[in-house]
Design an enzyme around this catalytic site. Structure first.
Site, PDB file in Angstrom:
ATOM      1  CG  HIS A  13     -43.616 -38.836 -24.371  1.00  0.00           C
ATOM      2  ND1 HIS A  13     -44.170 -38.134 -25.419  1.00  0.00           N
ATOM      3  CD2 HIS A  13     -42.552 -38.092 -23.945  1.00  0.00           C
ATOM      4  CE1 HIS A  13     -43.477 -37.029 -25.630  1.00  0.00           C
ATOM      5  NE2 HIS A  13     -42.488 -36.978 -24.758  1.00  0.00           N
ATOM      6  CE  LYS A  68     -45.363 -34.737 -22.243  1.00  0.00           C
ATOM      7  NZ  LYS A  68     -44.783 -35.420 -23.414  1.00  0.00           N
ATOM      8  CE  LYS A 113     -45.020 -33.094 -27.420  1.00  0.00           C
ATOM      9  NZ  LYS A 113     -43.675 -32.872 -27.778  1.00  0.00           N
ATOM     10  CG  ASP A 166     -58.311 -29.420 -46.021  1.00  0.00           C
ATOM     11  OD1 ASP A 166     -57.186 -28.975 -46.290  1.00  0.00           O
ATOM     12  OD2 ASP A 166     -58.872 -30.311 -46.687  1.00  0.00           O
TER      13      ASP A 166
END
Length: 486
Positions: A224, A226, A406, A411
């Site tokens: 998965h 990239k 994703k 903060d």
């Protein structure tokens, strides 16, 4: 004759019972959560034969005998390579912000490598800009180009990238392309594959799926990552597959895919190159470890000197690392926590951490796509909304396409970006890659992007949510029960 039939029947019954006992013991002996154990045992009890078949094919993180052996051999050379890399002390740092210190210390302990400094970083959100930057860098490549993607789909700008790769290979640049067998299944049937191979490009079908090996390794274990590497100096990673959103899944009804990509220059490329080399050797048996970075690669100018920790996860890498990283990031938040993901199926521990952050006064925002390409995941995600809303978490549903980014921002200082979804598959199964970036400037850039997402989102109202139909609640609970298996 009757005695023989009875004897054979009892033999089959005995084999059947032994198989159930064998699988039950395997489930109990595996290192997994109690919820996962109970879910699997219930599946076996409800439908023993089908349950056993499903468990043997999907229940254990099994790379297969050949890949497992190759992984062990690969890590012998990786450890030696890492020890040699540590001699290049000028690329590493122990200086981190208070927000990021715990996470970087965790990675140093678990991965035996510190964060690297001296990197130039650029966030790119427009797909055309990403593709044009990739094509530009390929055109100026001189030594090697490595790529790994879950999905490669021909059409539009993707074909322009392929043309640039073919031209680079023909002028003597070594080009390697590693694509997931399932995600890129359509591409492997495309005539372009042979054209690229005839031009000298090495194309590998990662984790190939076939009926012959269905019981020898886990079939839904996927590559998965990239990743793009150019001349061991430039690296790309993020949420975007090698697809043109103007053509990709146009009939899915979710709108264009919205992605985020990070382009980097500096010693971080060498670390990502090590991850790629490990994956390549596991698939091909060929060793391509990169050379250590030289001082010319490092930019110590303040405007370009970003500190980055590369966090690879998946079989063969530090066990449970990405789950620990996510928990550490959430618990490090003091004022604000913003998360974006297309697929939201958190573990009990992560859900508890997120809710606890909200209860202790942290402003928590989660941005999800309102319409998902996976119906199952869409329903499963909703099962968590009630608990999140009760804790004070703000849930934003993005309405202008499938938000595929994703990212986590803590903060406005600690940033996590990469390929990891907030779901079980990314936590404990797939080969993934995450960047932890400790920098307020990068955090400010990421915050602006997330604010744009929020501006195009619908804020879920708690009062409206609790009035949803009873049948929706039932479906949510059903898929919530299946969460440990997803």
């Amino acid at each position: 004759m009757n005695i023989l039939c009875t004897f054979i029947s009892w033999i089959f019954i005995l084999i059947y019972l032994l198989l159930i006992v064998f699988v039950t013991i395997r489930i109990l002996m595996q290192h997994r959560t109690i919820n996962s154990i109970l879910a699997w045992l219930l599946v076996i009890c409800i439908s023993p034969i089908i349950g056993v078949i499903i468990y043997l094919t999907l229940g254990e993180l099994n790379l297969g005998k050949k890949r497992s052996k190759c992984t062990r051999n690969t890590w012998i050379s990786i450890i030696k390579w890492l020890n040699e890399l540590k001699e290049s002390r000028y690329i590493f740092t122990n200086k981190h912000s208070n927000i990021s210190k715990a996470l970087f210390n965790l990675c140093r302990k678990r991965q035996s490598i510190r964060g690297v400094i001296g990197n130039k970083v650029q966030l790119i959100t427009n797909t055309s800009d990403v593709m044009n930057a990739i094509i530009h860098d390929i055109n100026f490549a001189r030594k090697n180009i490595e790529m790994a993607f879950y999905i490669w789909q021909s059409s539009g700008l993707t074909d322009k990238v392929a043309e640039s790769l073919i031209a680079a290979s023909r002028r003597g640049v070594k080009c390697r392309l590693m694509l997931d067998s399932v995600g890129s299944i359509a591409f492997f049937n495309d005539p372009l594959v042979n054209i690229m191979r005839n031009a000298g490009i090495d194309i590998v079908e990662a984790l190939q799926v076939s009926l012959l090996c269905i019981f020898l390794r886990r079939m839904d274990l996927r590559q998965h990552r990239k990743v793009i590497l150019i001349d061991n100096k430039i690296a790309y990673t993020g949420s975007m597959n090698m697809v043109d959103p103007h053509f990709f899944k146009k009939d899915s009804g979710v709108g264009p895919w919205i992605d985020l990509v990070v382009r980097m220059e500096g010693p971080v490329s060498t670390i990502i190159g090590m991850v790629y080399a490990c994956d390549w050797e596991i698939e091909t048996g060929k060793r391509i470890l990169p050379s250590p970075p030289n001082k010319k690669m490092i930019s110590l100018k303040k405007e370009n000197n970003y500190t980055i920790q590369v966090i690879p996860s998946g079989p063969g890498f530090s066990e449970d690392i990405i789950h620990q990283v996510l928990l550490t990031a959430v618990y490090s938040a003091h004022t604000q926590l913003i998360m974006t993901t297309p697929y939201f199926i958190p573990s009990d521990e992560l859900l508890h951490a997120i809710c606890t952050a909200a209860y202790r006064g942290v402003e928590v925002k989660i941005i999800l796509p309102r319409y998902n390409d996976s119906v199952l995941v869409g329903w499963a995600s909703r099962a968590f909304f009630t608990e999140l809303l009760k804790a004070g978490v703000k849930i934003y549903q993005f309405e202008k396409g499938l938000l595929h980014t994703k990212s986590i921002l803590v903060d406005k200082q600690l940033c996590l970006v990469g390929t990891v979804n907030l779901d079980m598959r990314s936590f404990w199964l797939n080969f993934e890659l995450t960047l932890a970036i400790d920098d307020a400037r990068f955090g400010s850039d990421l915050a602006r992007i997330q604010d744009d997402y929020i501006a195009s989102s619908y804020l879920l109202d708690d009062a409206i949510w609790i009035k949803r139909a009873w049948w929706q609640r039932i479906i949510e609970k059903l898929f919530h029960f299946l969460n440990p298996l997803l």
